[in-house]
Design an enzyme around this catalytic site. Structure first.
Site, short mmCIF file in Angstrom:
data_model
loop_
_atom_site.label_atom_id
_atom_site.label_comp_id
_atom_site.label_asym_id
_atom_site.label_seq_id
_atom_site.Cartn_x
_atom_site.Cartn_y
_atom_site.Cartn_z
N ARG A 156 0.82 -1.22 0.00
CA ARG A 156 0.00 0.00 0.00
C ARG A 156 0.85 1.27 0.00
O ARG A 156 0.31 2.37 -0.07
CB ARG A 156 -0.92 0.00 1.23
CG ARG A 156 -2.00 -1.06 1.20
CD ARG A 156 -3.03 -0.80 0.10
NE ARG A 156 -3.81 0.40 0.37
CZ ARG A 156 -4.97 0.42 1.01
NH1 ARG A 156 -5.49 -0.72 1.47
NH2 ARG A 156 -5.62 1.55 1.21
N HIS A 200 16.18 -9.56 4.60
CA HIS A 200 16.87 -9.63 3.31
C HIS A 200 16.75 -8.27 2.64
O HIS A 200 15.66 -7.87 2.23
CB HIS A 200 16.23 -10.73 2.46
CG HIS A 200 16.94 -10.96 1.15
ND1 HIS A 200 16.62 -12.02 0.32
CD2 HIS A 200 17.94 -10.29 0.51
CE1 HIS A 200 17.39 -11.98 -0.75
NE2 HIS A 200 18.20 -10.93 -0.66
N ARG A 237 17.13 -6.56 -0.45
CA ARG A 237 17.27 -6.89 -1.87
C ARG A 237 17.70 -5.68 -2.69
O ARG A 237 17.46 -4.55 -2.31
CB ARG A 237 15.95 -7.44 -2.42
CG ARG A 237 15.66 -8.88 -2.01
CD ARG A 237 14.36 -9.36 -2.60
NE ARG A 237 14.16 -10.79 -2.38
CZ ARG A 237 14.53 -11.74 -3.24
NH1 ARG A 237 15.14 -11.40 -4.36
NH2 ARG A 237 14.29 -13.01 -2.97
N ARG A 263 12.27 -4.52 -2.58
CA ARG A 263 10.84 -4.85 -2.71
C ARG A 263 10.13 -4.95 -1.36
O ARG A 263 8.93 -4.83 -1.30
CB ARG A 263 10.66 -6.18 -3.45
CG ARG A 263 11.14 -7.40 -2.69
CD ARG A 263 10.84 -8.68 -3.42
NE ARG A 263 11.59 -8.79 -4.66
CZ ARG A 263 11.70 -9.92 -5.35
NH1 ARG A 263 11.06 -11.01 -4.94
NH2 ARG A 263 12.41 -9.97 -6.45
N HIS A 264 10.89 -5.15 -0.29
CA HIS A 264 10.26 -5.19 1.04
C HIS A 264 11.07 -4.39 2.05
O HIS A 264 10.75 -3.25 2.33
CB HIS A 264 9.97 -6.62 1.49
CG HIS A 264 11.00 -7.65 1.14
ND1 HIS A 264 12.30 -7.60 1.58
CD2 HIS A 264 10.90 -8.79 0.40
CE1 HIS A 264 12.96 -8.65 1.13
NE2 HIS A 264 12.15 -9.39 0.41
N THR A 305 10.84 -15.64 -4.38
CA THR A 305 11.63 -15.82 -3.17
C THR A 305 12.92 -16.51 -3.59
O THR A 305 13.05 -16.95 -4.73
CB THR A 305 10.87 -16.67 -2.13
OG1 THR A 305 11.63 -16.75 -0.92
CG2 THR A 305 10.60 -18.08 -2.64
N THR A 306 13.88 -16.58 -2.71
CA THR A 306 15.17 -17.20 -3.04
C THR A 306 14.94 -18.64 -3.50
O THR A 306 14.32 -19.43 -2.80
CB THR A 306 16.11 -17.18 -1.83
OG1 THR A 306 16.23 -15.84 -1.36
CG2 THR A 306 17.48 -17.69 -2.23
N GLU A 359 24.11 -22.06 5.85
CA GLU A 359 22.68 -22.24 6.06
C GLU A 359 22.18 -23.19 4.97
O GLU A 359 22.26 -22.88 3.78
CB GLU A 359 21.92 -20.92 5.99
CG GLU A 359 20.42 -21.13 6.23
CD GLU A 359 19.63 -19.84 6.38
OE1 GLU A 359 18.40 -19.88 6.21
OE2 GLU A 359 20.25 -18.81 6.71
N HIS A 405 14.25 -22.20 4.76
CA HIS A 405 13.54 -22.00 3.50
C HIS A 405 12.38 -22.98 3.39
O HIS A 405 12.57 -24.19 3.28
CB HIS A 405 14.41 -22.13 2.26
CG HIS A 405 13.77 -21.47 1.06
ND1 HIS A 405 13.78 -20.11 0.86
CD2 HIS A 405 13.07 -21.97 0.03
CE1 HIS A 405 13.13 -19.80 -0.26
NE2 HIS A 405 12.67 -20.93 -0.77
N GLY A 406 11.19 -22.41 3.44
CA GLY A 406 9.98 -23.20 3.26
C GLY A 406 9.56 -24.01 4.46
O GLY A 406 8.59 -24.78 4.38
N GLY A 450 10.46 -17.62 8.14
CA GLY A 450 9.73 -16.38 7.98
C GLY A 450 8.29 -16.54 7.56
O GLY A 450 7.38 -16.29 8.33
N HIS A 451 8.07 -17.00 6.33
CA HIS A 451 6.74 -16.98 5.74
C HIS A 451 5.69 -17.69 6.59
O HIS A 451 4.60 -17.17 6.83
CB HIS A 451 6.77 -17.57 4.33
CG HIS A 451 5.46 -17.49 3.63
ND1 HIS A 451 4.52 -18.50 3.68
CD2 HIS A 451 4.91 -16.51 2.86
CE1 HIS A 451 3.46 -18.16 2.98
NE2 HIS A 451 3.66 -16.96 2.48
#
Length: 237
Positions: free
Chosen positions: A18, A43, A45, A49-50, A100-101, A151, A191-192, A213-214
């Site tokens: 937004r 991250h 980037r 983007r975030h 995503t990565t 990682e 990741h995931g 994270g997600h």
């Protein structure tokens, strides 16, 4: 007992959707620490983007546990890291068009470029972690260039559709973690990962930290961020 690092990128993703100021990643960071997380992951980037540069600067001021900065292995990002001084830099591959990565660094075939950044950060007092596939060759390459951690990319394990496929990926992660530990590398994983599939990996003693994270941010929509973090912390610990 494994540690939990919480990636708050998607809090910033929602804010950027937004173009306003809410939700605030800084408030999220405070709540994550209050909930018992052992660190924050962001991250920065190239396309911003975030997470934004201001977020990173402010997070360095308020984070009291550990700040792990994920970034591409390039000079511009290294300059930012040396200015901010995160507690750890995790070098990751990055493509503008990816959601995503999508995979791990190919350390074995890009040793000189990654070595340059690792050396630069180490000389600046910042340890590095390399985000790699659970491949023995990649683990050996990470050790040779002097990384402090690896990682392990758990994407294929997390996305496995059949139990046989999951078993194969779990075995690859197990062997990679054992080799990394034997070589003296700290072992993180991420990741995931979800509240369901992290349980099996949490039994591997070589993995010292899970960066997630997600699934935590998605869960927080239903139960709140503090509760979501506490639930995951119980699973990894």
């Amino acid at each position: 007992m494994a540690r939990l690092g919480v990636n708050i990128d998607h809090v910033a993703t929602l804010r950027q959707a937004r173009g306003g100021t809410d939700p605030d990643p800084l408030t999220a960071a405070i709540l994550v620490e209050l909930a018992g997380a052992d660190g924050l992951v962001v991250h920065l980037r190239e396309d911003r983007r975030h997470i934004q540069d201001r977020d990173l600067t402010m997070l360095r001021e308020i984070v009291r546990t550990k700040l792990d900065l994920e970034m591409a292995a390039d000079d511009a990002m290294a300059k930012i890291a040396l200015s901010i001084k995160p507690d750890l830099v995790t070098l990751v591959p990055e493509r503008r068009q990816e959601l995503t990565t999508e995979g791990g660094l190919d350390v074995a075939n890009h040793r000189d470029r990654i070595q340059k950044i690792v050396d630069l950060l180490r000389d600046g007092g910042i340890p590095t972690s390399l985000f790699v596939e659970p491949s023995l060759d990649q683990i050996k390459a990470a050790h040779k260039i002097g990384a402090a951690y690896v990682e392990l990319h758990t994407g294929r394990y997390s996305n496995a559709k059949r139990s046989k496929e999951e078993d194969e990926e779990f075995e690859a992660i197990t062997q990679a973690a054992k080799l990394a530990y034997k070589l003296g590398l700290g072992v993180n994983a991420g990741h995931g990962l979800t509240y369901k599939n992290v349980k099996r990996l949490a039994k591997l003693p070589e993995i010292v930290e899970f960066n997630i994270g997600h699934s935590i941010i998605a869960r927080s929509v239903m139960v709140g961020l503090v509760q979501a973090v506490r639930e995951m912390k119980e699973l990894v610990a």
